[in-house]
Design an enzyme around this catalytic site. Structure first.
Site, PDB file in Angstrom:
ATOM      1  N   TRP A  10      25.968  -4.817   4.237  1.00 32.23           N
ATOM      2  CA  TRP A  10      25.408  -4.394   2.790  1.00 32.23           C
ATOM      3  C   TRP A  10      23.797  -4.368   2.894  1.00 32.23           C
ATOM      4  O   TRP A  10      23.576  -4.174   1.906  1.00 32.23           O
ATOM      5  CB  TRP A  10      25.501  -5.919   1.997  1.00 32.23           C
ATOM      6  N   LYS A  11      23.220  -4.383   3.925  1.00 34.71           N
ATOM      7  CA  LYS A  11      21.848  -4.441   4.019  1.00 34.71           C
ATOM      8  C   LYS A  11      21.288  -5.231   2.985  1.00 34.71           C
ATOM      9  O   LYS A  11      21.524  -6.275   2.775  1.00 34.71           O
ATOM     10  CB  LYS A  11      21.694  -2.868   4.044  1.00 34.71           C
ATOM     11  N   HIS A  95      20.420  -2.685  15.034  1.00 34.77           N
ATOM     12  CA  HIS A  95      20.787  -1.501  14.081  1.00 34.77           C
ATOM     13  C   HIS A  95      19.397  -0.736  13.826  1.00 34.77           C
ATOM     14  O   HIS A  95      18.446  -1.280  14.354  1.00 34.77           O
ATOM     15  CB  HIS A  95      20.936  -2.236  12.535  1.00 34.77           C
ATOM     16  N   GLU A  97      17.742   0.398  11.802  1.00 37.59           N
ATOM     17  CA  GLU A  97      16.664   0.093  10.757  1.00 37.59           C
ATOM     18  C   GLU A  97      15.840  -0.776  11.330  1.00 37.59           C
ATOM     19  O   GLU A  97      14.696  -0.951  11.027  1.00 37.59           O
ATOM     20  CB  GLU A  97      17.532  -0.166   9.370  1.00 37.59           C
ATOM     21  N   GLU A 167      26.231   4.515  15.730  1.00 39.27           N
ATOM     22  CA  GLU A 167      25.603   4.971  14.410  1.00 39.27           C
ATOM     23  C   GLU A 167      24.521   5.870  14.921  1.00 39.27           C
ATOM     24  O   GLU A 167      23.435   5.571  14.766  1.00 39.27           O
ATOM     25  CB  GLU A 167      24.996   3.610  13.618  1.00 39.27           C
ATOM     26  N   GLY A 173      22.906   6.841   5.935  1.00 36.30           N
ATOM     27  CA  GLY A 173      22.747   6.941   4.574  1.00 36.30           C
ATOM     28  C   GLY A 173      22.391   8.548   4.057  1.00 36.30           C
ATOM     29  O   GLY A 173      21.510   8.617   3.037  1.00 36.30           O
ATOM     30  N   SER A 212      27.359   7.357   7.049  1.00 36.83           N
ATOM     31  CA  SER A 212      28.063   7.911   5.843  1.00 36.83           C
ATOM     32  C   SER A 212      29.728   7.969   6.067  1.00 36.83           C
ATOM     33  O   SER A 212      30.141   9.122   5.659  1.00 36.83           O
ATOM     34  CB  SER A 212      27.594   9.426   5.752  1.00 36.83           C
ATOM     35  N   GLY A 233      27.993   1.179   5.499  1.00 38.52           N
ATOM     36  CA  GLY A 233      26.691   0.951   4.582  1.00 38.52           C
ATOM     37  C   GLY A 233      27.170   0.885   3.428  1.00 38.52           C
ATOM     38  O   GLY A 233      27.891   0.252   2.872  1.00 38.52           O
ATOM     39  N   GLY A 234      26.631   2.041   2.607  1.00 37.59           N
ATOM     40  CA  GLY A 234      26.830   2.420   1.072  1.00 37.59           C
ATOM     41  C   GLY A 234      28.319   2.134   0.567  1.00 37.59           C
ATOM     42  O   GLY A 234      28.506   1.480  -0.328  1.00 37.59           O
TER      43      GLY A 234
HETATM   44  P1  13P Z   1      25.745   4.314   5.442  1.00 38.42           P
HETATM   45  O1  13P Z   1      27.262   4.090   5.520  1.00 38.42           O
HETATM   46  O2  13P Z   1      25.300   3.939   4.119  1.00 38.42           O
HETATM   47  O3  13P Z   1      25.278   5.746   5.972  1.00 38.42           O
HETATM   48  O4  13P Z   1      25.172   3.193   6.671  1.00 38.42           O
HETATM   49  C1  13P Z   1      25.673   3.166   7.921  1.00 38.42           C
HETATM   50  C2  13P Z   1      24.982   1.975   8.488  1.00 38.42           C
HETATM   51  O5  13P Z   1      24.124   1.920   8.616  1.00 38.42           O
HETATM   52  C3  13P Z   1      25.746   0.666   8.528  1.00 38.42           C
HETATM   53  O6  13P Z   1      25.403   0.047   9.581  1.00 38.42           O
END
Ligand code: 13P
Length: 249
Positions: A10-11, A95, A97, A167, A173, A212, A233-234
């Site tokens: 969910w970030k 991750h 990020e 990833e 994203g 994505s 993610g999203g």
């Molecule tokens: P998205 O699915 O939003 O591209 O994010 C992937 C992600 O970073 C999951 O950890």
């Protein structure tokens, strides 16, 4: 046989009450999802509340990070043992990020891996190359190095608890997904690399694709032999999309 897994990262999204609602919806809508382990990874502040919603369901709980130390004067940090106390069984580590915005190095990640095992959490360990590395055809080398510097240091018993998430940074994203061929190629490479160190145990490791991934592309990604699910993610922020992905095997 290795597990099929769909995990939602969910970030830094949802209020606590939104997170409770989302997890309750996931529990309700996943009742007919069979043979797939679902995991949700909300922010730290949500863990105990989300754990209440997940209790008795087949959806497991994960944190998105943990401290590199056990306890003490580390303002702002959350220890793996504290996370486990909430009912979480998993923890996302490495991750891109975290690597990019918070300077997490392989050295930090080695410490965090140790904390996870000591605290009884199974790591969902992320690897992946940046766009320039892919374009320079260096993605294999980059991922091999990421694994060699971290996961390769684990005892065999601990390695057995690790989930890997591939990833590609350029796909996170961005709406740009790796093609099923690209995903399979790298996942097979990751498994082969892990087998060089851990032998047949690498056949048991779940390797998830992240970047994505959505209900429209999940089926073609998951159809590949070495793609054991997704780290989402999203699309994990909408229960219908998350469940549709879980039903894409
Ligand atoms: P998205 O699915 O939003 O591209 O994010 C992937 C992600 O970073 C999951 O950890």
């Amino acid at each position: 046989m290795r597990k099929k897994i769909v995990a939602g990262n969910w970030k830094m999204n949802t209020s606590i009450s939104e997170g409770e609602r989302l997890s309750a919806e996931i529990v309700e809508k996943s009742k007919d999802v069979d043979g797939v382990l679902l995991i949700v990874a909300p922010p730290f502040t949500h863990l105990t509340k989300v754990a209440d919603k997940l209790r008795g369901s087949r959806t497991a709980l994960s944190a998105q990070n943990c401290a590199a130390e056990t306890s003490g004067a580390y303002t702002g940090e959350v220890a793996a043992s504290m996370i486990a106390e909430t009912g979480a069984a998993y923890c996302i580590l490495g991750h891109s990020e975290r690597r990019e915005y918070y300077g997490e190095t392989d050295e930090t990640l080695n410490k965090k891996l140790r904390q996870c095992f000591a605290g009884n959490l199974s790591p969902i360990f992320c690897v992946g190359e940046k766009l320039a590395e892919r374009e320079g055809n260096r993605h294999f080398e980059v991922i091999k190095t990421q694994l060699q510097n971290t996961v390769f240091n684990l005892e065999e018993e601990d390695f057995g608890k690790v989930i890997i998430a591939y990833e590609p940074v350029w796909a996170i994203g961005t709406g740009k997904t790796a093609t099923p061929e690209q995903a399979q190629e790298i996942h097979a490479f990751i498994r082969k690399t892990l087998a060089e160190k851990f032998g047949a145990k690498a056949c048991e490791t779940s390797i998830l694709y992240g970047g994505s991934c959505n209900p429209a592309n999940a089926k073609s990604l998951f159809a590949n032999g070495d793609v054991d699910g997704g780290l989402i993610g999203g699309a994990s922020l909408k229960s219908d999309d998350f469940i549709a992905i879980a039903k894409s095997f």
